[in-house]
Motif scaffolding. Sequence first.
Motif, mmCIF file in Angstrom:
data_model
loop_
_atom_site.group_PDB
_atom_site.id
_atom_site.type_symbol
_atom_site.label_atom_id
_atom_site.label_comp_id
_atom_site.label_asym_id
_atom_site.label_seq_id
_atom_site.Cartn_x
_atom_site.Cartn_y
_atom_site.Cartn_z
ATOM 1 N N ALA A 26 0.825 -1.212 0.000
ATOM 2 C CA ALA A 26 0.000 0.000 0.000
ATOM 3 C C ALA A 26 0.856 1.257 0.000
ATOM 4 C CB ALA A 26 -0.942 -0.010 1.194
ATOM 5 N N LEU A 27 1.923 1.266 0.806
ATOM 6 C CA LEU A 27 2.814 2.429 0.845
ATOM 7 C C LEU A 27 3.516 2.641 -0.489
ATOM 8 C CD1 LEU A 27 4.445 2.101 4.372
ATOM 9 C CD2 LEU A 27 3.013 3.978 3.561
ATOM 10 N N LEU A 28 4.000 1.581 -1.081
ATOM 11 C CA LEU A 28 4.669 1.702 -2.379
ATOM 12 C C LEU A 28 3.717 2.214 -3.446
ATOM 13 C CD1 LEU A 28 6.951 -1.465 -2.392
ATOM 14 C CD2 LEU A 28 7.640 0.929 -2.158
ATOM 15 N N ARG A 43 2.009 6.830 -6.846
ATOM 16 C CA ARG A 43 1.057 7.853 -7.273
ATOM 17 C C ARG A 43 1.629 9.251 -7.042
ATOM 18 N NH1 ARG A 43 -2.747 3.767 -5.776
ATOM 19 N NH2 ARG A 43 -2.483 4.155 -3.550
ATOM 20 N N CYS A 44 2.253 9.452 -5.896
ATOM 21 C CA CYS A 44 2.840 10.760 -5.602
ATOM 22 C C CYS A 44 3.981 11.091 -6.567
ATOM 23 C CB CYS A 44 3.321 10.817 -4.156
ATOM 24 S SG CYS A 44 1.969 10.900 -2.963
ATOM 25 N N VAL A 58 -5.175 13.703 0.117
ATOM 26 C CA VAL A 58 -4.437 14.615 1.004
ATOM 27 C C VAL A 58 -2.946 14.676 0.649
ATOM 28 C CG1 VAL A 58 -3.792 15.084 3.405
ATOM 29 C CG2 VAL A 58 -6.125 14.398 2.849
ATOM 30 N N PRO A 59 -2.226 13.547 0.565
ATOM 31 C CA PRO A 59 -0.808 13.662 0.195
ATOM 32 C C PRO A 59 -0.619 14.174 -1.228
ATOM 33 C CG PRO A 59 -1.415 11.347 0.420
ATOM 34 C CD PRO A 59 -2.574 12.163 0.886
ATOM 35 N N GLN A 60 -1.574 13.888 -2.103
ATOM 36 C CA GLN A 60 -1.465 14.366 -3.482
ATOM 37 C C GLN A 60 -1.583 15.889 -3.535
ATOM 38 O OE1 GLN A 60 -4.411 12.136 -5.675
ATOM 39 N NE2 GLN A 60 -3.410 10.183 -5.228
ATOM 40 N N GLN A 61 -2.524 16.442 -2.783
ATOM 41 C CA GLN A 61 -2.671 17.898 -2.738
ATOM 42 C C GLN A 61 -1.484 18.546 -2.030
ATOM 43 O OE1 GLN A 61 -6.448 18.013 -0.833
ATOM 44 N NE2 GLN A 61 -7.591 18.031 -2.768
#
Length: 101
Positions: free
Chosen positions: A28-30, A35-36, A88-91
Amino acid sequence: MMTPSEADEAGHARYTYRLRVSSTARTALLAEWDRCRWIWNECVAKSRATHLYNKTTGGKRTCGPAQLDRMLTEARERTPWLRAGSSVPQQQLIRDFGRSR
């Protein structure tokens, strides 16, 4: 109370930690990091394209966080892979990109 010269001589501690996660959490983290990374690369490409356009045409186009955020919203609507991740991390990544430029 320490004097400034004593404070300069104070030692620094350095700690090393190893995070051990389950294979499910690792996957999941990878996926989230992928994506980021994709979003960051898209921001770089858009920024370079805008700069090149302005350089060759003398235009005044901009590529700020607001425009990149709208592009992210459109990309999330069209791309299930991107939508599967947290927004959230994408924004936050877009805000960080704006600060880095």
